[in-house]
Write an enzyme that holds these catalytic residues in place. Structure first.
Site, PDB file in Angstrom:
ATOM      1  N   ARG A   1       0.818  -1.214   0.000  1.00 42.07           N
ATOM      2  CA  ARG A   1       0.000   0.000   0.000  1.00 42.07           C
ATOM      3  C   ARG A   1       0.853   1.266   0.000  1.00 42.07           C
ATOM      4  NH1 ARG A   1      -4.758  -0.110   4.073  1.00 42.07           N
ATOM      5  NH2 ARG A   1      -5.360   1.582   2.689  1.00 42.07           N
ATOM      6  N   CYS A   2       2.165   1.106   0.119  1.00 39.84           N
ATOM      7  CA  CYS A   2       3.089   2.244   0.193  1.00 39.84           C
ATOM      8  C   CYS A   2       3.759   2.455  -1.166  1.00 39.84           C
ATOM      9  CB  CYS A   2       4.139   1.968   1.263  1.00 39.84           C
ATOM     10  SG  CYS A   2       5.474   3.158   1.310  1.00 39.84           S
ATOM     11  N   SER A   3       3.664   3.671  -1.706  1.00 41.58           N
ATOM     12  CA  SER A   3       4.249   3.945  -3.021  1.00 41.58           C
ATOM     13  C   SER A   3       5.764   3.806  -3.010  1.00 41.58           C
ATOM     14  CB  SER A   3       3.847   5.337  -3.503  1.00 41.58           C
ATOM     15  OG  SER A   3       4.356   6.337  -2.643  1.00 41.58           O
TER      16      SER A   3
ATOM     17  N   ARG B   1       6.547   0.156  -3.126  1.00 38.97           N
ATOM     18  CA  ARG B   1       6.327  -0.375  -4.488  1.00 38.97           C
ATOM     19  C   ARG B   1       7.463   0.031  -5.416  1.00 38.97           C
ATOM     20  NH1 ARG B   1       1.043   1.392  -3.377  1.00 38.97           N
ATOM     21  NH2 ARG B   1       1.297   3.138  -4.819  1.00 38.97           N
TER      22      ARG B   1
END
Length: 113
Positions: A9-11, A14
């Site tokens: 959920r963390c850019s 990712r």
């Protein structure tokens, strides 16, 4: 083997994962919110990062603000807070042998792969 402590959920996490995928090297993904590191594992990670436990805490998380902000906590209490609330652990963390980085910015991951 390279290991990434990842939160999808963390850019930034990712982006870090993408850097590893593009490196062509083998790596292991640890979804630390589902598979929380033990106190011993966190101590090992903190030692590899060469930081104090408080430097691994996401201090803007509501859990931190509501329960820990402004309190005098020992290193072991900070580590316990992260084990009990893995959302507090900064991400992504990438470990390669005896080297580790927090991938903020994600490009720092390239330094150890």
């Amino acid at each position: 083997m390279i290991k990434i402590y990842h939160n999808n959920r963390c850019s930034k996490s990712r982006c870090g994962l993408e850097i590893l995928e593009n490196s062509g090297k083998e790596f292991e993904i640890v979804k630390y919110l589902e598979n929380t590191p033990s106190e011993e594992e966190l101590i090992e990670i903190i030692n590899l990062l060469n930081i104090s436990p408080i430097q691994l805490v996401r201090k803007n998380e509501q859990i931190w603000k509501d329960n820990f902000k402004g309190k005098e906590l020992s290193d072991s209490e900070v580590i316990k807070a992260m084990v009990d609330n893995p959302k507090l652990i900064e991400r992504p963390i990438v470990i390669n042998g005896n080297k580790a980085v927090i991938g903020r910015p994600p490009e720092t991951i390239k330094e150890i792969i």
